[in-house]
Design a protein around this motif. Structure first.
Motif, PDB file in Angstrom:
ATOM      1  N   LEU A 140      -9.595  10.060  -0.154  1.00 56.83           N
ATOM      2  CA  LEU A 140      -9.579   8.638   0.210  1.00 56.83           C
ATOM      3  C   LEU A 140      -8.158   8.148   0.402  1.00 56.83           C
ATOM      4  CD1 LEU A 140     -10.963   5.956   0.702  1.00 56.83           C
ATOM      5  CD2 LEU A 140     -11.036   5.579  -1.777  1.00 56.83           C
ATOM      6  N   SER A 141      -7.268   8.504  -0.505  1.00 53.23           N
ATOM      7  CA  SER A 141      -5.865   8.081  -0.373  1.00 53.23           C
ATOM      8  C   SER A 141      -5.239   8.641   0.899  1.00 53.23           C
ATOM      9  CB  SER A 141      -5.056   8.528  -1.584  1.00 53.23           C
ATOM     10  OG  SER A 141      -5.364   7.751  -2.718  1.00 53.23           O
ATOM     11  N   ARG A 142      -5.532   9.905   1.212  1.00 46.05           N
ATOM     12  CA  ARG A 142      -4.948  10.494   2.421  1.00 46.05           C
ATOM     13  C   ARG A 142      -5.456   9.788   3.670  1.00 46.05           C
ATOM     14  NH1 ARG A 142      -5.974  15.385  -0.356  1.00 46.05           N
ATOM     15  NH2 ARG A 142      -7.815  15.773   0.939  1.00 46.05           N
ATOM     16  N   ALA A 143      -6.736   9.425   3.671  1.00 45.71           N
ATOM     17  CA  ALA A 143      -7.287   8.729   4.836  1.00 45.71           C
ATOM     18  C   ALA A 143      -6.699   7.335   4.979  1.00 45.71           C
ATOM     19  CB  ALA A 143      -8.814   8.657   4.709  1.00 45.71           C
ATOM     20  N   LEU A 144      -6.543   6.632   3.856  1.00 51.67           N
ATOM     21  CA  LEU A 144      -5.989   5.277   3.903  1.00 51.67           C
ATOM     22  C   LEU A 144      -4.502   5.290   4.215  1.00 51.67           C
ATOM     23  CD1 LEU A 144      -7.797   3.708   0.816  1.00 51.67           C
ATOM     24  CD2 LEU A 144      -8.258   3.217   3.238  1.00 51.67           C
ATOM     25  N   ALA A 145      -3.803   6.346   3.801  1.00 51.93           N
ATOM     26  CA  ALA A 145      -2.359   6.423   4.007  1.00 51.93           C
ATOM     27  C   ALA A 145      -1.992   6.334   5.482  1.00 51.93           C
ATOM     28  CB  ALA A 145      -1.815   7.717   3.398  1.00 51.93           C
ATOM     29  N   VAL A 146      -2.837   6.895   6.336  1.00 48.01           N
ATOM     30  CA  VAL A 146      -2.580   6.828   7.773  1.00 48.01           C
ATOM     31  C   VAL A 146      -2.475   5.376   8.228  1.00 48.01           C
ATOM     32  CG1 VAL A 146      -3.577   7.315  10.041  1.00 48.01           C
ATOM     33  CG2 VAL A 146      -3.661   9.056   8.246  1.00 48.01           C
ATOM     34  N   HIS A 147      -3.380   4.535   7.741  1.00 52.80           N
ATOM     35  CA  HIS A 147      -3.408   3.136   8.161  1.00 52.80           C
ATOM     36  C   HIS A 147      -2.359   2.299   7.437  1.00 52.80           C
ATOM     37  CE1 HIS A 147      -6.992   3.910  10.509  1.00 52.80           C
ATOM     38  NE2 HIS A 147      -7.476   4.587   9.479  1.00 52.80           N
ATOM     39  N   ALA A 148      -1.840   2.822   6.342  1.00 53.48           N
ATOM     40  CA  ALA A 148      -0.760   2.129   5.635  1.00 53.48           C
ATOM     41  C   ALA A 148       0.599   2.433   6.248  1.00 53.48           C
ATOM     42  CB  ALA A 148      -0.759   2.528   4.158  1.00 53.48           C
ATOM     43  N   GLY A 149       0.637   3.401   7.177  1.00 58.91           N
ATOM     44  CA  GLY A 149       1.902   3.736   7.816  1.00 58.91           C
ATOM     45  C   GLY A 149       2.571   4.960   7.249  1.00 58.91           C
ATOM     46  N   GLN A 150       1.777   5.872   6.698  1.00 60.95           N
ATOM     47  CA  GLN A 150       2.337   7.081   6.090  1.00 60.95           C
ATOM     48  C   GLN A 150       1.824   8.296   6.861  1.00 60.95           C
ATOM     49  OE1 GLN A 150       1.328   8.864   1.907  1.00 60.95           O
ATOM     50  NE2 GLN A 150       2.988   7.418   1.604  1.00 60.95           N
ATOM     51  N   ARG A 151       2.743   9.080   7.364  1.00 60.51           N
ATOM     52  CA  ARG A 151       2.364  10.253   8.160  1.00 60.51           C
ATOM     53  C   ARG A 151       1.567  11.239   7.317  1.00 60.51           C
ATOM     54  NH1 ARG A 151       4.265  12.846  12.718  1.00 60.51           N
ATOM     55  NH2 ARG A 151       5.924  11.297  12.965  1.00 60.51           N
ATOM     56  N   PRO A 152       0.431  11.746   7.821  1.00 58.27           N
ATOM     57  CA  PRO A 152      -0.362  12.706   7.036  1.00 58.27           C
ATOM     58  C   PRO A 152       0.300  14.079   7.008  1.00 58.27           C
ATOM     59  CG  PRO A 152      -1.341  12.386   9.202  1.00 58.27           C
ATOM     60  CD  PRO A 152      -0.204  11.404   9.099  1.00 58.27           C
ATOM     61  N   ALA A 184       0.840  -1.204   0.000  1.00 56.26           N
ATOM     62  CA  ALA A 184       0.000   0.000   0.000  1.00 56.26           C
ATOM     63  C   ALA A 184       0.873   1.252   0.000  1.00 56.26           C
ATOM     64  CB  ALA A 184      -0.929  -0.010   1.211  1.00 56.26           C
ATOM     65  N   ARG A 185       1.921   1.234   0.816  1.00 56.87           N
ATOM     66  CA  ARG A 185       2.820   2.394   0.860  1.00 56.87           C
ATOM     67  C   ARG A 185       3.541   2.592  -0.471  1.00 56.87           C
ATOM     68  NH1 ARG A 185       3.824   0.211   5.937  1.00 56.87           N
ATOM     69  NH2 ARG A 185       5.858  -0.670   5.322  1.00 56.87           N
ATOM     70  N   GLU A 186       3.923   1.489  -1.111  1.00 51.11           N
ATOM     71  CA  GLU A 186       4.610   1.601  -2.395  1.00 51.11           C
ATOM     72  C   GLU A 186       3.704   2.253  -3.432  1.00 51.11           C
ATOM     73  OE1 GLU A 186       5.896   1.016  -6.291  1.00 51.11           O
ATOM     74  OE2 GLU A 186       4.156  -0.101  -5.500  1.00 51.11           O
ATOM     75  N   ARG A 187       2.435   1.869  -3.463  1.00 52.78           N
ATOM     76  CA  ARG A 187       1.499   2.489  -4.425  1.00 52.78           C
ATOM     77  C   ARG A 187       1.297   3.964  -4.086  1.00 52.78           C
ATOM     78  NH1 ARG A 187      -1.705  -1.356  -7.642  1.00 52.78           N
ATOM     79  NH2 ARG A 187      -1.356  -3.497  -6.904  1.00 52.78           N
ATOM     80  N   LEU A 188       1.167   4.262  -2.810  1.00 56.65           N
ATOM     81  CA  LEU A 188       0.977   5.660  -2.410  1.00 56.65           C
ATOM     82  C   LEU A 188       2.162   6.524  -2.831  1.00 56.65           C
ATOM     83  CD1 LEU A 188      -0.507   5.021   1.146  1.00 56.65           C
ATOM     84  CD2 LEU A 188      -1.653   6.315  -0.661  1.00 56.65           C
ATOM     85  N   SER A 189       3.365   5.945  -2.772  1.00 58.92           N
ATOM     86  CA  SER A 189       4.558   6.712  -3.116  1.00 58.92           C
ATOM     87  C   SER A 189       4.577   7.122  -4.588  1.00 58.92           C
ATOM     88  CB  SER A 189       5.819   5.915  -2.787  1.00 58.92           C
ATOM     89  OG  SER A 189       5.962   4.813  -3.681  1.00 58.92           O
ATOM     90  N   ARG A 190       3.784   6.426  -5.426  1.00 58.59           N
ATOM     91  CA  ARG A 190       3.767   6.727  -6.856  1.00 58.59           C
ATOM     92  C   ARG A 190       2.614   7.645  -7.253  1.00 58.59           C
ATOM     93  NH1 ARG A 190       2.607   2.408  -9.695  1.00 58.59           N
ATOM     94  NH2 ARG A 190       2.483   0.739  -8.150  1.00 58.59           N
ATOM     95  N   GLN A 191       1.813   8.055  -6.284  1.00 67.14           N
ATOM     96  CA  GLN A 191       0.712   8.964  -6.598  1.00 67.14           C
ATOM     97  C   GLN A 191       1.229  10.384  -6.786  1.00 67.14           C
ATOM     98  OE1 GLN A 191      -2.265   8.659  -3.533  1.00 67.14           O
ATOM     99  NE2 GLN A 191      -3.137   6.769  -4.368  1.00 67.14           N
ATOM    100  N   ARG A 192       0.847  11.004  -7.903  1.00 72.75           N
ATOM    101  CA  ARG A 192       1.230  12.398  -8.122  1.00 72.75           C
ATOM    102  C   ARG A 192       0.373  13.329  -7.274  1.00 72.75           C
ATOM    103  NH1 ARG A 192       2.222  12.843 -14.700  1.00 72.75           N
ATOM    104  NH2 ARG A 192       3.903  11.272 -14.789  1.00 72.75           N
ATOM    105  N   ALA A 197      -6.875  13.567  10.882  1.00 70.31           N
ATOM    106  CA  ALA A 197      -5.884  12.620  10.364  1.00 70.31           C
ATOM    107  C   ALA A 197      -4.628  12.635  11.221  1.00 70.31           C
ATOM    108  CB  ALA A 197      -5.551  12.948   8.916  1.00 70.31           C
ATOM    109  N   ARG A 198      -4.188  13.837  11.647  1.00 60.57           N
ATOM    110  CA  ARG A 198      -2.983  13.918  12.473  1.00 60.57           C
ATOM    111  C   ARG A 198      -3.207  13.251  13.831  1.00 60.57           C
ATOM    112  NH1 ARG A 198      -3.292  19.237  10.919  1.00 60.57           N
ATOM    113  NH2 ARG A 198      -3.494  19.952  13.086  1.00 60.57           N
ATOM    114  N   ALA A 199      -4.418  13.420  14.390  1.00 59.95           N
ATOM    115  CA  ALA A 199      -4.704  12.808  15.688  1.00 59.95           C
ATOM    116  C   ALA A 199      -4.774  11.288  15.578  1.00 59.95           C
ATOM    117  CB  ALA A 199      -6.024  13.352  16.239  1.00 59.95           C
ATOM    118  N   ARG A 200      -5.419  10.787  14.507  1.00 60.94           N
ATOM    119  CA  ARG A 200      -5.471   9.334  14.310  1.00 60.94           C
ATOM    120  C   ARG A 200      -4.069   8.774  14.118  1.00 60.94           C
ATOM    121  NH1 ARG A 200     -10.477  10.468  11.788  1.00 60.94           N
ATOM    122  NH2 ARG A 200      -9.486  10.988   9.799  1.00 60.94           N
TER     123      ARG A 200
END
Length: 580
Positions: free
Chosen positions: A87-99, A74-82, A107-110
């Motif tokens: 939705l991606s920002r919300a999911l990124a938190v759970h994938a291990g990517q700091r908002p 999931a993080r690898e796909r997120l890294s390729r998003q321009r 998002a920062r609190a979660r």
């Protein structure tokens, strides 16, 4: 239909609606992932494969990777998003990517809570950009981690005696049969049944909102499983944070203890259960026993490391959680744990050695009477008679290391050995395990029948020539032994396990089983090959394992619990005389 039934249904439906609505408001993206994970395993796998069928970095693909419990992908796909949408920002938190700042205060609190940054959580509680309900939830979660007991519920004083010769025990449990099937719930059922048969009167109360919280809405207020009553605590409006939920649970525990005329309260992993039981015990002046079956703070940290956190074991949440568990174990009138490695750890963390008893994982005595060869068992299941079979009845989660077993079978078959495999069970890692079986071309010889009713699962256990427990090396797997090892021994099957301290307590190399280095499929393949080629050795190891298991029947272990309750009564009386 009695008047109570429609009222109960309305209350449960209301609780379910409020819970889902709260999740939808707090974190709708994660709610969709959780809903997908609760789908039947084949549907879950299909949804994940469809969502990730291309190399696209889309939000849908990220969602699919999380559904399949693949945060790295999931993080690898997120890294390729321009550009990342909501939705991606919300999911990124759970994938291990700091908002980033665009994610908003919620998002920062979660994120801060997910990675265990309690300092940041507390700073954000005053931020108006964080939704009000999320602030209340996080405040309650942080409050529950603060040292000290929770307030005792207001109940009438106890008006009955606590004769320890006839214990009446109320257990505080996270979940239970028939709605959750796991090592935890199977042990709970076995312990409570054995206590009943030993003349101990038992009742249990599960955590607030369970089982409505897992989608079992139209259930009873009491489920009776083989004579064991499991009471439910289902408020229509559930407190958003852990502290409020604990207080509600404590009040319901005290009410059940009064109705049961309890002599003891008995909580079982983890700290919310202990806090609720401690508060109810204080309100009624009852002895309180706490049973440490696992270390969920270590399980959490292991999962966070997989999610990309570099140092979860140093996080504020882990440190506070670990301190809370030690504090509560030290405060109980007596502590039960399930292995010598865990007892040693508890003593190291401040629990008096004389106040910790080990009640290891046990077996139903009927297992010792099972007398069927693997060949006959496979014939009954309609499985191919050819080959030698290895596998496990297990939860399918990442730390079980089941992918190493698949790799080992593939290595042996590449060498010309007719070795076949089966894993009975389900869990977040099932889709990925299935994908690995398919990628290695093993779909005809490595079977994944999923979660099965216990009689069917035992039939598959009988069909194995050897049981493999290839757990990964994590702090939690070093300390916590699984139930399945002693059950395999009781069923007369030799065991090959990872060389970890909790497993090495049971599996003595060359005697009651074999040990191999964790995370080493080649070494595992070599051990499997050596055991399967030597039938006499297989039978000798199985026989010795069965002797060990025969000393661990639940009936025998129930007497240890009776002794524990006697000791807890004396300890409680001493503390009350001292005015504590």
């Amino acid at each position: 239909m009695t008047p109570a039934r429609p009222w109960r249904r309305a209350r449960h439906l209301g609780a379910a609606g409020v819970t889902v609505l709260a999740m939808a408001v707090d974190d709708p993206a994660w709610l969709t992932v959780q809903a997908g994970r609760r789908a039947p395993r084949r549907l879950r796998g299909l949804l994940g494969r469809v969502a990730t069928r291309t190399d696209s970095p889309s939000a849908t693909a990220v969602w699919g990777e999380l559904l399949l419990d693949r945060p790295e992908q999931a993080r690898e796909r997120l890294s390729r998003q321009r550009r990342s949408g909501a939705l991606s920002r919300a999911l990124a938190v759970h994938a291990g990517q700091r908002p980033d700042a665009a994610g908003g205060g919620g998002a920062r609190a979660r994120w801060a809570w997910l990675v265990g940054d309690l300092e940041e959580v507390e700073a954000l509680l005053a931020d108006d950009d964080v939704p009000r309900r999320l602030r209340r939830k996080l405040a309650g979660d942080v409050e529950a981690l603060q040292p000290g007991p929770r307030p005792a519920p207001a109940v009438p004083p106890r008006d009955w005696g606590t004769d320890a010769s006839r214990p009446r025990v109320v257990h505080a449990l996270t979940n239970s049969l028939p709605w959750t099937r796991s090592g935890y719930t199977l042990r709970s059922q076995a312990v409570l049944r054995a206590q009943q048969q030993a003349g101990i009167e038992v009742a249990a109360l599960t955590r607030p909102a369970y089982p409505v919280s897992i989608g079992r809405v139209l259930t009873a207020d009491v489920d009776v499983v083989e004579g064991v009553p499991y009471h439910r605590c289902v408020p229509t409006v559930l407190a958003p944070g852990e502290a409020g939920r604990i207080d509600r649970w404590a009040a319901d525990l005290a009410r059940l203890a009064r109705a049961h005329r309890a002599t003891h309260l008995h909580s079982t992993t983890h700290y919310p259960n202990a806090l609720a039981a401690q508060a109810a015990a204080r309100a009624l002046g009852l002895p309180w026993v706490h049973e440490v079956r696992g270390q969920l703070e270590r399980t959490w940290a292991s999962a966070r490391r997989r999610a990309g956190d570099p140092a979860p074991y140093a996080s504020g949440r882990f440190v506070a959680w670990r301190a809370r568990e030690a504090e509560l174990a030290a405060a109980a009138d007596h502590v039960v744990t399930i292995s010598e490695t865990m007892r040693t750890d508890l003593v190291r963390r401040g629990v008096e050695p004389g106040r910790v008893s080990v009640v290891p994982n046990g077996i139903d005595a009927a297992l010792l009477q099972r007398d069927i060869t693997p060949e006959r068992a496979r014939a009954r299941l309609g499985l191919p008679g050819a080959g030698l079979w290895v596998g496990a009845v297990s939860s399918v989660v990442h730390y079980e290391g089941l992918a190493d077993l698949v790799e080992a079978v593939a290595l042996l078959r590449a060498q010309g050995a007719d070795v076949r495999g089966a894993v009975v069970g389900d869990g977040l890692a099932w889709p990925e395990l299935s994908r690995r079986v398919e990628a290695l071309g093993l779909t005809e010889v490595f079977l994944l029948p999923g979660r099965l009713p216990r009689p069917e699962a035992l039939a598959w256990l009988d069909a194995l020539d050897a049981v493999v427990v290839p757990r990964e090396d994590h702090e939690v797997t070093r300390l916590v032994p699984p139930l399945k090892v002693v059950e395999a021994m009781g069923a007369g099957r030799p065991v090959i396990a990872s060389d970890l301290p909790a497993l090495a307590e049971i599996v003595v190399p060359g005697q009651t089983g074999l040990l191999t280095p964790p995370g080493d499929p080649a070494a595992l393949a070599e051990a499997i090959d050596g055991l399967l080629r030597d039938e006499d050795r297989r039978q000798e190891v199985a026989a010795r394992g069965r002797v060990l298991a025969a000393d661990r029947t639940w009936g025998a272990l129930a007497e240890t619990y009776r002794e524990v309750y006697d000791v807890a009564t004396a300890s409680s009386a001493r503390l009350w005389r001292m005015g504590t």
